[in-house]
Design a protein around this motif. Structure first.
Motif, short mmCIF file in Angstrom:
data_model
loop_
_atom_site.label_atom_id
_atom_site.label_comp_id
_atom_site.label_asym_id
_atom_site.label_seq_id
_atom_site.Cartn_x
_atom_site.Cartn_y
_atom_site.Cartn_z
N GLY A 1 0.93 -1.16 0.03
CA GLY A 1 -0.15 0.03 0.03
C GLY A 1 0.86 1.00 -0.02
O GLY A 1 2.02 1.10 -0.44
N ARG B 1 -3.95 5.12 8.20
CA ARG B 1 -4.76 4.22 7.53
C ARG B 1 -5.70 5.14 6.65
O ARG B 1 -6.16 5.01 5.44
CB ARG B 1 -5.38 3.31 8.37
N TYR C 1 -15.02 1.11 4.80
CA TYR C 1 -13.57 1.38 4.80
C TYR C 1 -12.95 0.91 3.47
O TYR C 1 -11.99 1.90 3.18
CB TYR C 1 -12.77 0.67 6.08
N GLN C 2 -13.11 -0.21 3.16
CA GLN C 2 -12.61 -0.83 2.00
C GLN C 2 -12.98 -0.09 0.61
O GLN C 2 -12.43 -0.24 -0.24
CB GLN C 2 -12.83 -2.09 1.92
N ASN C 3 -14.09 0.62 0.85
CA ASN C 3 -14.61 1.37 -0.45
C ASN C 3 -14.39 2.89 -0.08
O ASN C 3 -15.19 3.76 -0.80
CB ASN C 3 -15.98 1.07 -0.45
N GLY C 4 -13.25 3.19 0.76
CA GLY C 4 -13.26 5.06 0.76
C GLY C 4 -13.76 5.74 1.63
O GLY C 4 -13.74 6.86 1.71
N ILE D 1 -6.92 8.04 2.10
CA ILE D 1 -7.67 7.70 1.21
C ILE D 1 -9.10 8.62 1.33
O ILE D 1 -9.89 8.81 0.54
CB ILE D 1 -8.74 6.32 1.67
#
Length: 720
Positions: free
Chosen positions: A413, A547, A689-692, A551
């Motif tokens: 990442g 983290r 979270y995984q989608n921003g 994003i």
């Protein structure tokens, strides 16, 4: 000449000559402080306003001086041996008649002799008495890590009671100086309270700038106090000046150039060939773990095991010394006891290896300062950059490089993390894996015998694989170098720092008010803010910022709107917005009416927009779409409440749909979410979270802290 022109005018050569003469005289006398009249000479040279004054050698002279400048006056003992005049009974205030002045002269002399019988007394200073206005302090201090700092706060006795002081690196800019006026807790006092006039901000900022320029021009001035400074609507004038000097400052730390750092760091972090000194075929040995991590991690470059006796290790040809290796080596990883490091490092120097990763402990952290100095000298002699000692090694995922004895790591990442502590490093690895946070690098710095945070910042600044830099540190060996690099890097990429040891226990005893107030942590706090660094208050915050911040889109303005299905969450989210330096948007009437179309009559528009818990998914969808569409709203905080009508994953998928729908229209705004409910909200938060959309189950604080960190970065980088 205008005020602006006066502020921008450089200090003249003659002014510097005046100060130099004063300091040379102090040095020749073997003193460490200036007398008050010498302080006035210095202030006059730099245009720092001080009252009329003169030095009397007799009671009659004191009487005459007082009558010439106008009563009332203040009397102060002038003695190089008495720095704290008040303690010695060497200050008398508010003398209204010539007779009081003459009598006061004798009193001060008697008090001084009583306090220190052998004190050298140069006379008594007669000074025009200032009254009115707000008492503030302007000063400067020399910090062991950050160097020259300028200080500002409330003055007089309040400075010792409230310790309400703020610091900036010197020389301070005009913008820095003005920010200091707003940087104290009592900033409102300067704006005029209960009918008092506001102070002249330009005059105070001017004073701060001049003090900061003075101490920058003359490094031997170690501490300076103007206390109190009387600040009024007309100007600012310093009633008392105290200047402490140090003619034997600590030598400056060697710093390679930016190009030299980048060249060396690129070879260390992206090596074509790695040597493992102390490589082992035996399970449980550090040299074995390092070899396995390099091999199993998929490192594509050359691996050279170094061992005095082995022919091969784990299928790789072994060499007795790095000098026996036929090709070039970019970095050597040390997995041998401390007592053997110096000899092996010398061989690395003779082989012209630019980087050494020193895993072994047993150096300064155990009291072996001499052993650490020895490896530092070898490093300097051969131009080897040293990482450590006393570290777990490092990871650089774009090169599949696991130069460490810890577990291999392969979640790639854009977050680069570093820690001074091995334990914290393991926490970073564990969290990153658990949260599926891709990293570009994880680096251990340990004792920081050479490489430190600013070297890493310089590398990650130009590293195309890194978007955010998060660092844990216990100290900064060279705070000024760090600040200078961080100021530049933070304009491009967010820099997050967790500074451990947030107490002033380490602050050295000081001779001035400013010095005594320079609590270590307050300096870190203010300098980080000055150079655009986001400060994390806990390890969890450091990790969550690393983290979440990259994003989130950058906000285009300060207007934050909360949309919530639970009134209680709305209140806590509102508190968190204020706590994190953001502002809730005042809802315009037309926007308020637009939101009301989508919510039940018993819901609450305004801000927070409370849609209530019994609403179907379309209500979340419609209100969030409106929040994203309206240009006056710059960021959204969502408060979800788990209900049968809108289950957690239904909410999560709907929010991602709306976000993607708006993105297709060219609309992107930072959006975070707080989810209250049963355990199903955990899966929903992870999906968001995984989608921003940074989202957190069971917390109203964390999502707002992440958004607040993004705002701090955007402000510091000048993007708002």
């Amino acid at each position: 000449m205008s005020n602006v022109a006066m502020r921008e005018a450089p200090v003249s050569g003659s002014a510097k000559d005046t100060v130099r003469e004063v300091l040379d005289r102090v040095r020749a006398d073997g003193r460490n402080a200036l007398t008050a009249p010498e302080g006035k000479l210095v202030c006059d040279a730099y245009g720092i306003p001080v009252p009329q004054e003169g030095v009397a050698k007799s009671a009659d002279e004191a009487r005459q001086l007082a009558e010439q400048m106008g009563l009332p006056v203040v009397l102060k003992i002038v003695s190089p041996d008495i720095l704290h005049k008040t303690e010695a009974g060497g200050v008398l205030v508010g003398l209204k008649t010539a007779d009081e002045v003459a009598k006061g002269y004798d009193t001060i002399l008697a008090n001084a002799k009583n306090y220190k019988a052998d004190a050298k007394i140069d006379g008594v200073q007669v000074q025009q008495m200032l009254t009115g206005g707000q008492e503030v302090i302007v000063g400067a201090v020399t910090d062991g890590s950050f160097g020259k700092l300028v200080a500002f706060g409330l003055g007089g006795v309040l400075v010792e009671v409230l310790k309400d002081v703020t610091f900036r690196l010197a020389p301070a800019t005009r913008e820095d100086a003005l920010s200091m006026l707003d940087g104290i807790q009592a900033a409102e006092m300067l704006k005029g309270v209960r009918g008092s006039e506001p102070v002249n901000r330009d005059a105070l900022a001017d004073l701060i700038e001049k003090v900061s320029r003075l101490v920058s021009d003359f490094p031997e001035i170690s501490e300076m106090d103007l206390n109190p400074v009387f600040a009024t609507a007309k100007g600012a004038i310093a009633a008392d000046v105290r200047i402490v000097v140090d003619f034997d400052p600590a030598p400056q730390r060697h710093r390679p150039s930016q190009d030299e750092i980048v060249t060396a760091m690129n070879r260390i972090m992206k090596p074509k060939a790695v040597a493992v000194i102390g490589a082992s075929a035996e399970d449980g040995k550090i040299g074995n773990s390092v070899m396995k991590n390099l091999i199993n991690g998929g490192y594509p470059g050359e691996i050279y095991p170094i061992h005095p006796k082995a022919e091969e290790i784990l299928g790789y040809k072994a060499y007795k010394s790095v000098k026996d290796v036929p090709g070039e080596i970019d970095v050597a990883v040390f997995a041998i006891p401390a007592k053997f490091v110096a000899q092996a490092l010398t061989e690395c120097g003779e082989k012209q290896i630019p980087g050494a990763v020193l895993i072994p402990s047993g150096f300064a952290e155990t009291g072996n300062e001499e052993g650490q100095r020895e490896i530092q000298e070898i490093g300097r002699k051969y131009n080897i950059r040293l990482m450590g000692p006393n570290i777990y090694g490092f990871y650089y995922t774009p090169a599949n490089l696991c130069a460490t004895f810890c577990t291999a790591y392969d979640v790639k990442g854009s977050a680069a993390l570093s820690s001074q502590s091995g334990g914290i490093g393991m926490a970073i690895i564990g969290f990153s894996r658990s949260a599926k946070m891709g990293v570009s690098a994880i680096v251990g710095l340990g004792n920081k015998s050479d490489l430190d945070e600013d070297d890493l910042l310089t590398f990650f600044e130009q590293d195309e694989n890194t978007k955010v830099i998060a660092q844990h540190c216990e100290d900064l060996k060279d705070g000024r170098a760090f600040a200078e690099v961080a100021r530049r890097v933070s304009k491009k990429k967010p820099v997050v720092v967790l500074k451990a040891g947030r107490t002033s226990a380490g602050a050295k005893a000081a001779s001035s008010h400013t010095g005594a107030l320079a609590g270590n942590d307050k300096i870190y706090e203010d300098v980080f803010k000055q150079v655009g660094v986001i400060r994390a208050r806990s390890l969890r915050q450091l990790l969550e910022f690393a983290r979440g911040v990259p994003i989130l889109p950058t906000p285009k303005g300060e207007n934050v709107v909360i949309i919530t299905g639970a009134g209680g969450s709305g209140v806590l989210l509102s508190d968190a917005v204020v706590d994190n330096g953001m502002s809730l948007m005042a809802m315009p009437d037309d926007l308020d009416a637009a939101f009301r179309k989508f919510i039940p009559p018993f819901g609450a528009a305004g801000n927070p927009v409370d849609i209530t818990g019994g609403e179907p998914p379309t209500t979340y969808q419609n209100t969030v779409r409106l929040g994203l569409e309206d240009e006056r709203i710059h960021s959204l905080i969502l408060g979800y409440w788990h209900t049968i009508i809108t289950p957690p994953m239904v909410f999560a998928k709907l929010m991602v749909e709306v976000k993607e729908e708006m993105k297709a229209k060219g609309i992107e705004k930072p959006m975070v979410a707080s989810l209250a409910g049963d355990i199903e909200v955990e899966e929903a938060a992870e999906y968001l979270y995984q989608n921003g959309i940074p989202a957190y189950a069971y917390s109203t604080e964390l999502p707002v802290e992440v958004l607040g960190a993004k705002y701090k970065w955007a402000r510091g980088a000048g993007l708002l």
